[in-house]
Design a protein around this motif. Sequence first.
Motif, short mmCIF file in Angstrom:
data_model
loop_
_atom_site.label_atom_id
_atom_site.label_comp_id
_atom_site.label_asym_id
_atom_site.label_seq_id
_atom_site.Cartn_x
_atom_site.Cartn_y
_atom_site.Cartn_z
N THR A 42 0.84 -1.20 0.00
CA THR A 42 0.00 0.00 0.00
C THR A 42 0.87 1.24 0.00
N PHE A 43 0.26 2.35 -0.39
CA PHE A 43 0.89 3.66 -0.27
C PHE A 43 -0.08 4.56 0.48
N MET A 44 0.39 5.12 1.58
CA MET A 44 -0.41 6.05 2.38
C MET A 44 0.12 7.46 2.19
N ARG A 55 -5.09 6.09 2.42
CA ARG A 55 -4.54 5.03 1.59
C ARG A 55 -4.80 5.42 0.13
N ALA A 56 -3.72 5.77 -0.58
CA ALA A 56 -3.84 6.21 -1.96
C ALA A 56 -3.76 5.06 -2.95
N TYR A 57 -3.19 3.92 -2.49
CA TYR A 57 -3.05 2.76 -3.37
C TYR A 57 -3.01 1.51 -2.51
N TYR A 64 -8.21 -3.69 2.25
CA TYR A 64 -7.62 -2.38 2.51
C TYR A 64 -7.99 -1.40 1.41
N PRO A 65 -9.26 -0.94 1.41
CA PRO A 65 -9.72 -0.03 0.35
C PRO A 65 -9.04 1.34 0.44
N THR A 66 -9.13 2.08 -0.64
CA THR A 66 -8.51 3.40 -0.71
C THR A 66 -9.44 4.52 -0.26
#
Length: 163
Positions: A42-44, A55-57, A64-66
Amino acid sequence: MTDYFAAITAFDAAIGQAAGADQAFAALQRLAEATVGVKLFTFMTVDMENEVARRAYTSDPANYPTSGTKPIRYDSWFDIVHKERQYFVANTIADIAKVFPDYELIDSLGCQSVVNMPVEIGGELVGTVNMLHDDGYYTPERVDLIREVLAVPAKLAAVLARG
């Protein structure tokens, strides 16, 4: 043996064609998978003015939705990643449980180790790359590899995602 040249070449081609955050971070995810190994990626993003992270990705939108934001928590993890701009590494679910309230979900996904890599641009922490894998997976050698192979591409992906 991993072909790092091929992995970087594939990232270069993908990032050169990336239009927006999803494609930029997907290219970074594929680079992480090919070089270091990752089960959950993920990318936060970080918004310190409003004290929230988003969470952008995600490689796992079901778990783990965005959507949405979560408040920044001021704890030992914050000190390591935000203040010191160091990588946070936990290699057991017990250590993950100390800082992540969703540790049971993380464990249920077969992930018991994590690396959170701060991404800094222009002196500002803009986000974190979060990689999770099996128990004990992120050895010091793998963390060094993350620094060598993913740090600069993560900055590039973050810049592209910001528009």
